[in-house]
Design an enzyme around this catalytic site. Structure first.
Site, PDB file in Angstrom:
ATOM      1  N   HIS A 147      13.083  24.714  36.927  1.00 36.22           N
ATOM      2  CA  HIS A 147      14.207  25.657  36.921  1.00 36.22           C
ATOM      3  C   HIS A 147      14.813  25.788  35.537  1.00 36.22           C
ATOM      4  O   HIS A 147      14.410  25.118  34.581  1.00 36.22           O
ATOM      5  CB  HIS A 147      15.274  25.241  37.939  1.00 36.22           C
ATOM      6  CG  HIS A 147      15.895  23.895  37.717  1.00 36.22           C
ATOM      7  ND1 HIS A 147      16.629  23.576  36.595  1.00 36.22           N
ATOM      8  CD2 HIS A 147      15.897  22.771  38.495  1.00 36.22           C
ATOM      9  CE1 HIS A 147      17.070  22.329  36.690  1.00 36.22           C
ATOM     10  NE2 HIS A 147      16.632  21.813  37.829  1.00 36.22           N
ATOM     11  N   CYS A 155      14.046  17.083  38.325  1.00 36.45           N
ATOM     12  CA  CYS A 155      13.325  18.341  38.169  1.00 36.45           C
ATOM     13  C   CYS A 155      12.854  18.506  36.727  1.00 36.45           C
ATOM     14  O   CYS A 155      13.114  17.676  35.874  1.00 36.45           O
ATOM     15  CB  CYS A 155      14.217  19.513  38.572  1.00 36.45           C
ATOM     16  SG  CYS A 155      14.681  19.533  40.325  1.00 36.45           S
TER      17      CYS A 155
END
Length: 336
Positions: A147, A155
């Site tokens: 992202h 992430c």
């Protein structure tokens, strides 16, 4: 008709809200449908690719880089573009449990339903962790993403501009008929030198297994078929069928390997042995909680926090938001 459309809208909204890294309301701006930049389309044309040709993504933690590969007219994959990652959390090694803050390592497949246009982190796509192997081994965690926003706790984070390009390229490949695109997430570029330097790491046997898939792609420039057996990955090529039971013993000759790949592996094994014999130093990883591309680190050191908060172009210094250390302590990713 109105009732049916309203019901479909409600189902879509519910699906978005239960996905990780999403905003609390349906995002109505155009960021998820913006076209691939003209400069990148031009690069595709120069490399005998089209926007709807299949893609493959490779991620390297130590180098903090994400690569997009695209299939060209030869039927093989060629490197389209490399993106600096401005944040990943944890250390080198796979994710094994919810809350360990590790970014995953392994092989994943992203379908259209895993693209998240309403992410809190600009745009995102779900890696699909845990995959079949990880689930069979009892690994836990969910909503592990690639992202934007340069903030991560489990992430892989890029700038908003960077993830927008990657999202658009992935979206168009899936629209072109690719059912899913493969993401290969590695601790580092799996060269003989890096393997030798990391030979004493507890994750080394796992990395040797990942290197089998890495080598297969390096030699053939074709997407490996990913299977599972013997509590590890098993890779196939071409029309070969890979085993698909992670806990079953691997067949004696589960996946025949062509001579070029066998030669590469033997050469790397000899090189690793020679490097170890010569006294190659072991890596001393300085990650207290993840890493970032040197571009971002230099900018932070040179200009401070305020520089990282300014969105700038990928063609100059690709930073859009602050480092994860400055992120909201109530970040919903905080326990990943």
């Amino acid at each position: 008709m109105f009732r049916r459309e309203f019901r479909l809208f409600g189902l879509l909204l519910l699906a978005l809200l239960v996905t990780g890294c999403v905003s609390a309301t349906l995002d109505v701006d155009s960021k998820a449908i913006q076209p691939i930049p003209a400069s990148l389309v031009g690069e595709m044309s120069r490399k005998a690719m089209s926007p709807r040709d299949p893609i493959l993504v490779r991620i390297f933690k130590q180098e903090s880089e994400l690569e997009i590969w695209k299939r060209d007219r030869t039927g093989r994959f060629a490197l389209l573009k490399t993106y600096p990652m401005c944040r990943w959390s944890g250390k080198l090694g796979p994710k094994t449990r919810d809350g360990d803050r590790q970014a995953p390592e392994g092989f994943y497949h992203v379908t259209a339903s895993m693209l998240n246009p309403a992410s809190q982190y600009y745009l995102s796509f779900n890696l699909g962790y845990p995959n079949r192997l990880e689930a069979a081994l009892g690994h836990t965690g969910e909503a592990l993403m690639v992202h934007g926003a340069c903030s991560s706790s489990g992430c892989y984070a890029l700038t908003d501009e960077g993830v927008a390009e990657i999202y658009a390229v992935g979206r168009e490949a899936l629209r072109g008929g690719q059912t899913s695109f493969q993401v290969q997430a590695f601790p580092f570029r799996m060269t003989a030198g890096n393997m030798a330097k990391n030979r004493n790491d507890p994750s080394y046997p796992f990395w040797v297994n990942l290197k089998q898939g890495y080598d297969l792609f390096e030699v053939t420039r074709r997407q490996p078929t990913v299977g599972y057996c013997g509590r590890q990955y098993a890779f196939a090529q071409g029309s070969q069928v890979a085993p698909n039971d992670p806990l079953a013993a691997c067949p004696p000759s589960a996946v025949p390997i062509n001579p070029a790949i066998a030669d590469r592996r033997e050469a790397d094994e000899r090189a690793i042995e020679a490097l170890v014999s010569s006294g190659t130093a072991l890596s001393a990883h300085a990650y207290s909680d993840g890493g970032m591309h040197p571009t971002f680190r230099r900018l932070l050191e040179r200009n401070g926090v305020q520089a990282l908060s300014r969105r700038t172009s990928l063609s100059s210094v690709p930073v859009s938001r602050p480092d994860a250390a400055l992120a909201d302590p109530h970040d919903p990713e905080a326990e990943r």
